[in-house]
Design a protein around this motif. Structure first.
Motif, mmCIF file in Angstrom:
data_model
loop_
_atom_site.group_PDB
_atom_site.id
_atom_site.type_symbol
_atom_site.label_atom_id
_atom_site.label_comp_id
_atom_site.label_asym_id
_atom_site.label_seq_id
_atom_site.Cartn_x
_atom_site.Cartn_y
_atom_site.Cartn_z
ATOM 1 N N HIS A 44 0.841 -1.198 0.000
ATOM 2 C CA HIS A 44 0.000 0.000 0.000
ATOM 3 C C HIS A 44 0.876 1.248 0.000
ATOM 4 O O HIS A 44 1.710 1.443 0.888
ATOM 5 C CB HIS A 44 -0.918 0.011 1.226
ATOM 6 N N LYS A 73 -0.254 -1.358 -8.037
ATOM 7 C CA LYS A 73 -1.028 -2.380 -7.338
ATOM 8 C C LYS A 73 -0.358 -2.798 -6.030
ATOM 9 O O LYS A 73 0.861 -2.797 -5.912
ATOM 10 C CB LYS A 73 -1.201 -3.618 -8.220
ATOM 11 N N SER A 74 -1.199 -3.179 -5.063
ATOM 12 C CA SER A 74 -0.700 -3.715 -3.796
ATOM 13 C C SER A 74 -0.404 -5.205 -3.977
ATOM 14 O O SER A 74 -0.577 -5.764 -5.060
ATOM 15 C CB SER A 74 -1.737 -3.516 -2.696
ATOM 16 N N LYS A 83 -2.101 -7.630 -2.935
ATOM 17 C CA LYS A 83 -3.337 -8.316 -3.272
ATOM 18 C C LYS A 83 -4.004 -7.751 -4.521
ATOM 19 O O LYS A 83 -5.151 -8.091 -4.815
ATOM 20 C CB LYS A 83 -4.307 -8.267 -2.093
ATOM 21 N N GLY A 84 -3.290 -6.901 -5.241
ATOM 22 C CA GLY A 84 -3.763 -6.459 -6.543
ATOM 23 C C GLY A 84 -4.676 -5.259 -6.564
ATOM 24 O O GLY A 84 -5.143 -4.860 -7.629
ATOM 25 N N ASN A 85 -4.962 -4.646 -5.416
ATOM 26 C CA ASN A 85 -5.866 -3.494 -5.450
ATOM 27 C C ASN A 85 -5.088 -2.218 -5.763
ATOM 28 O O ASN A 85 -3.888 -2.109 -5.505
ATOM 29 C CB ASN A 85 -6.620 -3.335 -4.128
ATOM 30 N N THR A 86 -5.786 -1.252 -6.342
ATOM 31 C CA THR A 86 -5.200 0.034 -6.705
ATOM 32 C C THR A 86 -5.818 1.129 -5.842
ATOM 33 O O THR A 86 -6.712 0.877 -5.030
ATOM 34 C CB THR A 86 -5.474 0.346 -8.185
ATOM 35 N N HIS A 123 -9.496 1.225 -6.192
ATOM 36 C CA HIS A 123 -10.192 0.280 -5.310
ATOM 37 C C HIS A 123 -10.404 0.891 -3.926
ATOM 38 O O HIS A 123 -11.476 0.769 -3.331
ATOM 39 C CB HIS A 123 -9.388 -1.015 -5.154
ATOM 40 N N ASP A 173 -8.427 -6.904 -8.808
ATOM 41 C CA ASP A 173 -7.489 -7.329 -7.777
ATOM 42 C C ASP A 173 -7.348 -8.849 -7.812
ATOM 43 O O ASP A 173 -7.812 -9.506 -8.752
ATOM 44 C CB ASP A 173 -7.943 -6.824 -6.406
ATOM 45 N N SER A 174 -6.711 -9.414 -6.786
ATOM 46 C CA SER A 174 -6.442 -10.854 -6.790
ATOM 47 C C SER A 174 -7.708 -11.692 -6.691
ATOM 48 O O SER A 174 -7.696 -12.887 -6.987
ATOM 49 C CB SER A 174 -5.500 -11.211 -5.636
#
Length: 666
Positions: A186, A214-215, A217-220, A223, A247-248
């Motif tokens: 993050h 992206k984090s 877990k794939g969130n931006t 998100h 995301d993931s």
């Protein structure tokens, strides 16, 4: 509830402040200064403050090494400098740095909003707490602007979290890297978006912060805006090139807004054809309707969104998008998704069917791997339990548990939570059997097969989790989660042994219970401190903290069954304790548990690593002869071993190798 939280926060702040005063007081008392005069200083005291510091320093009767040792010493995990920076005491911080040469990078453990932050440098503490003057002081004295906590959080990220724009700008001007992410990936922009700090988000974007990063877990950042409901920042991100990525879990920001119930975010995004396709609009509206059912309890609102989705599905631009038929699930009462407007209208007459529709839709759209899918299944089961419909609850919870065990990694906290919920439910039912619930229904007896089914799943989780840990290198192996699952499993086993005492129990039930517990024992799992299942059954610390504790540990019933199926009564943990030692640590030690262990072969005079026996560990005033007949359980072999140890008779090499540990442990 709010008043309790406020009271707890006030108490934490009071304790923290008292700790600060105590540390500084002890320090200044050691250096021969006046704590009252010193704490009365302020950043604006000018020359008087400087002169006072000089006097304090000159009158100190301690050497440099002693002062350095005191300044570096930690109280409850923190140094004086860390406490001063956390609480905004500029004078204390300045004195510790300039006069006592405190290490400005030495980290400590601090508490923010009830969460303990490990390894926080002084600069991070000052930035997180919003003390700009101390941030400036630390930077001036050479503090590393990108120093991090144990979770890789920078001072800049800490300032972004709590919205301290002035500190954010100052840190950036002094070299702070806006792209350093914490261990979860993050970034500063992500946390500013999630917390809704639009001015900080604008500032970071003006510095060309990576908008689509992206984090783990794939969130931006998009998100994060969708989940928090920050529409203005979301618009800002889109203007700066944010894209609709997944995301993931396969979740887009649009679905993230729908699952959290932020209808204003959903309404804005579905009007952007360059970002959102028709099928995505349909899924978002259906998912938003499901959220209105389960989270907002707004049935009318849910129908509005479901009708809009159906209109888009069958009458939107392009050919109809027909729903795929899903398998019928017993836990959902074999509900089938409705495909026509008339069917939706009929739902208003059957709220329970509407709730099942929401569960079916959510599983289809999010998939079984998404945490919210199983969460809302469990939530609906809890609602049924509150209404006295325990069978429906158990059915839904079993379905959710099966989903978690098939989709999540072993020992996942969500799986643990499901198993723990079962222990609470069954404990409540046993304790309240035959009594009326708040809804007027009578609490039924626990069904043996229901409890056995859950116990088998718990044993499977222990087995697979243990195998997973055994494949890991020793340095990465952490048995914390495994220990918790083992404890939960033992509580389920304890409930089973209680059912065997019931007049309704049969020989077949007894055989099933013993066979299942034997399966657990033969796994030979070791939890924290190397404790076996029998250790935990005899340890008061293994008691689950729940609302309905039907089983208390130490548990003689459970220990008896564990011993009967082959548990070793003299197994030792990492501290050399046998199950009997742990039973002796209970306050008071139950007579029954010690008798059960001794009857099954436990040695009464074994010593642990500290040289303690069961007798020496008993509570003051509790006499061993009141618990057991010591003469009955003292063997001649044990007496012989004690004589050898007492008179220091050489025995190594003179007895068989198998006897040496026996003598050593007496």
């Amino acid at each position: 509830m709010c008043s309790c939280v406020l009271l707890i926060k006030c108490l934490c702040l009071f304790i923290f402040y008292r700790m600060l005063v105590e540390v500084v007081y002890q320090f200044l008392r050691w250096t021969g200064s006046s704590v009252r005069r010193y704490l009365g200083a302020s950043p604006a005291s000018g020359d008087r403050k400087t002169e006072r510091h000089k006097q304090i320093y000159l009158h100190s009767n301690k050497g440099k090494d002693e002062v350095s040792m005191l300044v570096a010493a930690k109280t409850s995990g923190v140094t004086p400098l860390v406490i001063a920076c956390r609480n905004g005491h500029y004078d204390v911080a300045e004195y510790l740095i300039t006069r006592c040469h405190a290490d400005i990078e030495q980290p400590g453990s601090v508490i923010f909003d009830g969460e303990t932050i490990e390894g926080a440098p002084p600069l991070w503490c000052a930035a997180a707490a919003g003390h700009l003057n101390i941030v400036e002081l630390l930077i001036l004295k050479g503090a590393h602007v990108n120093s991090t906590t144990r979770t890789n959080s920078t001072p800049l990220r800490a300032a972004c979290f709590d919205g301290h724009l002035d500190i954010v700008k100052y840190l950036v001007c002094n070299g702070a890297d806006i792209e350093v992410a914490n261990r979860h990936g993050h970034t500063c922009l992500m946390i500013a978006c999630y917390k809704g700090h639009i001015r900080i988000a604008k500032y970071l974007l003006s510095l060309s912060a990576s908008v689509n990063r992206k984090s783990v877990k794939g969130n931006t950042a998009l998100h994060d805006c969708a989940e928090s409901g920050s529409l203005e920042i979301l618009k800002l991100l889109i203007e700066n090139g944010a894209t609709m990525d997944v995301d993931s879990y396969g979740m887009t920001p649009l679905l993230a807004a729908a699952v959290t119930g932020h209808s204003h975010i959903v309404e804005y995004l579905i009007k952007l054809p360059h970002l959102v396709q028709r099928s995505e609009r349909i899924d978002a509206l259906e998912l938003l309707g499901a959220t209105f059912v389960d989270k907002k309890r707004d049935m009318i609102g849910a129908l509005v969104y479901w009708k809009r989705a159906m209109e888009e599905r069958y009458h939107g631009i392009g050919p109809p998008i027909v729903k795929q038929k899903a398998k019928k699930v017993a836990a959902y009462d074999y509900a089938v998704e409705i495909t026509d407007p008339e069917g939706l209208d009929d739902l208003m007459a059957d709220p329970d069917e509407m709730r099942m529709q929401a569960l079916v839709m959510r599983e289809r759209i999010l998939g079984p791997a998404h945490p919210d899918t199983s969460y809302y299944i469990r939530y609906r089961g809890a609602v049924y339990a509150d209404a006295g419909k325990f069978n429906r609850c158990i059915e839904l919870w079993n379905y959710a548990l099966d989903m978690q065990q098939s989709m999540l990694e072993r020992l996942n906290p969500m799986t643990q939570s499901s198993l723990f919920s079962f222990t609470e439910l069954f404990s409540f039912m046993m304790g309240e059997e035959g009594k009326p619930t708040t809804r007027g229904r009578v609490v039924p007896p626990v069904d043996f097969e229901d409890l056995m089914k859950v116990f088998y799943k718990a044993v499977k989780e222990v087995e697979m989790g243990n195998q997973m840990l055994e494949r890991m290198p020793n340095v990465e192996r952490d048995v914390t989660y495994l220990s918790r699952v083992v404890v939960i499993t033992l509580h389920l086993a304890c409930l089973l042994t209680r059912l065997l005492d019931n007049p309704r129990s049969t020989e077949e039930m007894s055989e099933k219970v013993h066979s299942a517990i034997y399966t657990l024992v033969k796994l030979r799992v070791r939890s924290k401190l190397g404790r076996t299942a029998l250790h935990l059954a005899c340890c008061v610390e293994a008691s689950l903290v729940g609302r309905y504790p039907a089983c208390q540990f130490p548990s003689p019933h459970l220990a008896e069954v564990l011993l009967r199926v082959g548990a070793d009564p003299n197994a030792r943990d990492e501290e050399g304790n046998t199950p009997l030692h742990l039973a002796g640590m209970a306050r008071p030690c139950p007579a029954k548990i010690s008798q059960v262990l001794l009857e099954r072969g436990a040695h009464i005079d074994l010593v642990n690593n500290n040289g303690d026996t069961f007798t020496s560990l008993l509570e003051a005033g509790q006499r061993v002869h009141e618990l057991v007949n010591t003469a009955k359980y003292t063997r001649l072999s044990c007496l012989a071993a004690r004589v050898i140890k007492q008179f220091k008779i050489p025995y190594k090499g003179h007895v068989t190798s198998s006897l040496e540990p026996f003598i050593q442990n007496h």
